[in-house]
Design a protein around this motif. Structure first.
Motif, PDB file in Angstrom:
ATOM      1  N   ARG A  61      -5.176   6.617  -6.305  1.00 33.29           N
ATOM      2  CA  ARG A  61      -4.469   6.292  -5.133  1.00 33.29           C
ATOM      3  C   ARG A  61      -2.574   6.247  -6.420  1.00 33.29           C
ATOM      4  NH1 ARG A  61      -3.834   7.735  -1.009  1.00 33.29           N
ATOM      5  NH2 ARG A  61      -5.968   7.603   0.055  1.00 33.29           N
ATOM      6  N   SER A 121      -4.245   0.341  -6.652  1.00 29.38           N
ATOM      7  CA  SER A 121      -2.619   1.498  -5.857  1.00 29.38           C
ATOM      8  C   SER A 121      -1.476   0.541  -5.449  1.00 29.38           C
ATOM      9  CB  SER A 121      -3.539   2.305  -5.476  1.00 29.38           C
ATOM     10  OG  SER A 121      -4.182   1.977  -4.256  1.00 29.38           O
ATOM     11  N   ARG A 172      -6.444  -1.829  -1.419  1.00 26.17           N
ATOM     12  CA  ARG A 172      -5.260  -1.116  -1.312  1.00 26.17           C
ATOM     13  C   ARG A 172      -3.676  -1.692  -1.454  1.00 26.17           C
ATOM     14  NH1 ARG A 172      -6.625   3.536   1.387  1.00 26.17           N
ATOM     15  NH2 ARG A 172      -5.296   4.096   1.645  1.00 26.17           N
ATOM     16  N   SER A 199       0.974  -1.130  -0.172  1.00 22.22           N
ATOM     17  CA  SER A 199      -0.059  -0.393   0.095  1.00 22.22           C
ATOM     18  C   SER A 199       0.971   0.858   0.061  1.00 22.22           C
ATOM     19  CB  SER A 199      -0.706   0.151   0.641  1.00 22.22           C
ATOM     20  OG  SER A 199      -0.362   0.010   2.205  1.00 22.22           O
ATOM     21  N   TRP A 200       2.428   0.770   0.451  1.00 19.99           N
ATOM     22  CA  TRP A 200       2.732   2.395   1.012  1.00 19.99           C
ATOM     23  C   TRP A 200       1.912   3.393   1.787  1.00 19.99           C
ATOM     24  CZ3 TRP A 200       8.053   2.710  -2.218  1.00 19.99           C
ATOM     25  CH2 TRP A 200       8.096   1.598  -2.787  1.00 19.99           C
ATOM     26  N   ASP A 201       1.494   3.130   2.042  1.00 24.39           N
ATOM     27  CA  ASP A 201       0.697   4.041   3.443  1.00 24.39           C
ATOM     28  C   ASP A 201       0.596   4.218   4.138  1.00 24.39           C
ATOM     29  OD1 ASP A 201      -1.241   5.424   4.257  1.00 24.39           O
ATOM     30  OD2 ASP A 201      -3.063   5.769   2.103  1.00 24.39           O
ATOM     31  N   VAL A 218       1.576   6.027  -6.030  1.00 23.49           N
ATOM     32  CA  VAL A 218       2.510   5.908  -5.251  1.00 23.49           C
ATOM     33  C   VAL A 218       3.504   6.550  -5.924  1.00 23.49           C
ATOM     34  CG1 VAL A 218       4.137   4.940  -3.548  1.00 23.49           C
ATOM     35  CG2 VAL A 218       1.592   4.292  -3.526  1.00 23.49           C
ATOM     36  N   SER A 230       1.774   8.752  -1.006  1.00 25.62           N
ATOM     37  CA  SER A 230       1.037   7.899  -1.437  1.00 25.62           C
ATOM     38  C   SER A 230      -0.036   8.691  -1.505  1.00 25.62           C
ATOM     39  CB  SER A 230      -0.009   7.101  -0.389  1.00 25.62           C
ATOM     40  OG  SER A 230      -1.143   6.083  -1.270  1.00 25.62           O
TER      41      SER A 230
END
Length: 762
Positions: A591, A501, A316, A81-83, A593, A617
């Protein structure tokens, strides 16, 4: 997010006896610490992607004895997700569930580097890159501890395989140890201050992590400022007194007081300073007293809300690897349309593999499967298992299952094959032997796409797998292990309710033989040589200019993104602020990244061609543009100088590349970064080039060499044209220059030169 962390509460140990203090530094049982006087017992339980609280006397790996809890996506998925904000929300949910169950510490997150795709526990780790691991790990810790519950950052350190994990030595050179394997831990400790850090089983350069004072005290506490307690992995203590002396505060699990007696004896005979025991006992007591004073989250658990969060996180985390038009078609295969006839093939669609095997197995509050979720959206859905998840299947049974699958595939508008790794092939405690999908699944995929080219493959796996069919399949979805809501999340992505995403946080190679640690992984005779050094993951593939199946950072969407020209500037505190305008150029919300990589082309030390240094993100509506600001910390530009034994930022013009993956870089700029002052003491072993670069010694040596000009000119005269004497002599140790000077330079003169130069730096 509610912050229920209490103010620091200290415990008074002044009235405790030696025996009572010693009892505080080991567990009472498998999951609990000891109660001593007014100091209560507290519970620690497994994580990291859900609460695994067992009844006392549980078997450690049993699932049946665990209380129901939300099984969030394991780290292999969440990393994609890199979130950071999402990670923090999941951490807070883990803290809530722990608090309701009166759990003081949840054992996680795990942020070890994915050195090799063969590690059987890669599903519990976030990335092959330390920045991703550190940033997301810090988010998880902040979330957990916002509820007053302690996190336990693990497994510290250089714990990158399962085979022989209880005793093998990870033999790592200083630069990769610092820059790759410790950097993520440092980021989490400095940014989030976890209540505990868990030391690993393995040795590091010959010394058990549990007995490694350099690791647990000099680095963790002295350099990074860690304020919490160090707990052992369960059974990781080899010598309790040596471990206590090294800085290991709490031994788990309990052992009936056996090692407590060893500690008492060591203090009594003077081989262990009682002050060392006092410090560890104090940390354990403070953790327990603080937990007793922390308000609990009141139950019952909002099961629906946490399941919804698990579904959001799973969706995600899904990575769309490929989405091409099928043969003879103009449009991409995904997203699916509800009116299509769909053949769902693969046992994982009905029986999801949603988490890894071992100590992190969660008993979920509910479990979504993809087949039911797909049928809830589409009316015409046929299903065939296609393959068996059993270990031993007859050829006749395999042929029957394949036949049923091909019949369903031939009759459908589109086929979705759910393939992946059965649990038996990847687990805590042992490593994989290859990165292949089972042969019967590979044969099934080949047959299905031959029967119906409109085929999607959805993968369920805790570590990367080779994808020999990638050139023939129009759409591939990497769905990892997605937790309890993964089935409904997968359906949401397949049908376009959610635009994918996710981005890869590990490279997918064509072959295992291409991977960086291939010749070194596993080791022999109790030693594992980290021979690839700094070149882990994408650093290796980029340095070798090697083709890969899918690169680090890759992930497609149902929309598209455009990047403007990036700018970069150094801030007053020395960080690099990178700005770029990103536009959603498609017709769907999505979304992206945004990934920032740096390099220093004229570096004096070995470096990868590029390294990830920051990311963001960004949610963008269809047609929306936004200027994204991403900050690269100055500290993250530093390399570990093995001579000075400290971090050094090398000055120069850094190339800053911004894009959608490590091999999809959309814009680049340069920024001048001032370097740290690094003046190393000169010795007789210093090279002539190093001496010449010294502000004091350089001019003196230049004058001395001028007096040797006749000899040097004579030597130059017999050299082939173009050969540089300066380069030839540049690596010549100054202590041996006398042999070239014909007696004009004596050892005393050299020593005087060195002394004068070093004195000028003081």
């Amino acid at each position: 997010m509610t912050d229920t962390t209490t103010t620091a509460v200290g415990a008074d140990l002044s009235t405790l006896s030696l025996e009572e203090k010693a009892s505080l530094v080991s567990g009472e049982s498998f999951w609990r610490t000891k109660a001593v006087g007014d100091i209560p017992s507290v519970m620690l339980t497994d994580g990291p992607h859900g609460l695994r609280k067992q009844r006392e006397g549980g078997d450690h790996l049993g699932l049946g004895d665990s209380v129901p809890a939300t099984c969030f996506p394991p780290a292999v998925a969440l990393g994609s997700s890199w979130d950071v904000e999402l990670a923090e929300r999941i951490g807070a949910a883990l803290g809530v569930e722990s608090s309701i169950e009166d759990v003081a510490v949840i054992l996680g997150p795990g942020i070890n580097i994915k050195r090799s795709p063969l590690c059987g526990r890669n599903f519990e780790y976030l990335s092959e890159d330390p920045i991703v691991s550190g940033v997301l790990g810090a988010g998880l810790v902040r979330g957990i501890q916002s509820q007053g519950v302690g996190a336990s950052l693990k497994h510290f350190a250089a714990n990158n395989q399962e085979d022989d994990r209880m005793r093998s030595s990870s033999d790592v050179d200083p630069r990769p140890l610092r820059e790759i394997y410790l950097r993520g831990f440092q980021r989490v400790v400095e940014d989030a201050q976890p209540h505990t850090v868990m030391c690993s089983y393995n040795r590091i350069n010959g010394v058990f992590a549990s007995e490694n004072r350099w690791l647990l005290t000099d680095v963790l506490r002295g350099e990074w400022g860690f304020e919490g307690l160090v707990v052992s992995d369960w059974g990781a203590v080899n010598d309790r007194v040596a471990a206590l002396r090294a800085g290991l505060d709490l031994e788990m699990p309990g052992n009936g007081g056996q090692t407590d007696a060893q500690v008492v004896a060591a203090v009594s005979d003077g081989t262990l300073d009682e002050a060392v025991l006092d410090a560890s006992a104090q940390r354990n007591a403070d953790l327990a007293v603080r937990w007793a004073a922390t308000p609990r989250v009141e139950g019952p658990l909002d099961v629906d809300a946490h399941h919804a969060l698990a579904r959001e996180a799973a969706a995600r985390s899904i990575v769309l690897l490929k989405n091409d038009p099928p043969r003879g078609a103009a449009e991409q295969l995904l997203p699916l349309r509800p009116g299509q006839s769909i053949a769902v093939i693969g046992a994982f669609a009905e029986k999801p593999r949603y988490q890894g095997a071992g100590s992190s197995m969660i008993r979920p509050t509910r479990l979504d499967d993809a087949l039911t979720s797909i049928r809830a959206v589409a009316d015409d859905v046929a299903y065939a298992p296609g393959f068996s998840l059993a270990a031993d299947v007859s050829s006749e049974e395999t042929a029957r299952l394949h036949g049923e699958a091909l019949s369903a595939a031939s009759a459908a508008d589109v086929v979705v094959v759910f393939a992946g790794l059965p649990a038996r092939l990847e687990s805590e405690g042992y490593d994989r032997t290859d990165i292949d999908l089972p042969a019967d699944q590979l044969a099934l995929i080949d047959a299905v796409v031959a029967a119906n080219p409109r085929t999607v493959v959805v993968l369920s796996n805790g570590g990367v797998v080779a994808l020999p069919f990638a050139g023939d399949i129009p759409a591939i979805v990497e769905a990892w292990l997605l937790g309890q809501a993964g089935g409904s999340a997968t359906a949401a992505v397949l049908f376009g309710a959610v635009s994918p995403s996710g981005k890869l946080t590990e490279t997918i190679p064509y072959r295992l033989e291409d991977s960086p640690a291939f010749l070194n992984f596993g080791g022999e005779e109790g030693h594992v040589r980290y021979g690839e050094g700094l070149f882990v993951g994408y650093r290796w593939y980029d340095a070798r200019r090697m083709d890969v199946a899918f690169p680090f950072g890759h992930g497609l969407s149902y929309t598209s993104y455009g990047y403007g020209s990036a700018t970069a500037a150094v801030t007053p505190d020395g960080d690099v602020e990178v700005r770029v305008t990103v536009t959603n150029t498609g017709d769907r919300d999505g979304r992206e990244v945004v990934q920032v990589y740096t390099s220093l082309p004229e570096s004096s030390v070995q470096r990868a061609p590029r390294e990830l240094k920051a990311f963001a993100s960004v949610q963008l509506a269809a047609g929306e543009s936004r200027e994204v600001t991403v900050t690269v910390r100055r500290a993250d530009l530093a390399y570990w100088d093995v001579r000075a034994e400290r971090w050094v930022v090398e000055g120069g013009d850094y190339v800053v590349e911004v894009g959608a993956s490590s091999r999809d870089l959309r814009t680049a700029t340069t920024v001048a970064v001032a370097g740290d002052d690094l003046r190393l003491p000169l010795t007789r072993e210093s090279s002539l080039a190093e001496v010449m670069a010294h502000p004091v010694a350089g001019p003196m040596v230049q004058a001395a060499l001028a007096g040797m000009s006749q000899m040097m000119e004579g030597a130059s005269g017999i050299m082939p044209e173009g050969v540089s004497m300066d380069k030839m002599l540049g690596s010549f140790p100054i202590g041996r220059i006398g042999m070239l000077a014909g007696g004009q330079v004596t050892p005393d003169m050299i020593d005087g030169l060195i002394a004068a130069a070093n004195a000028s730096q003081q």
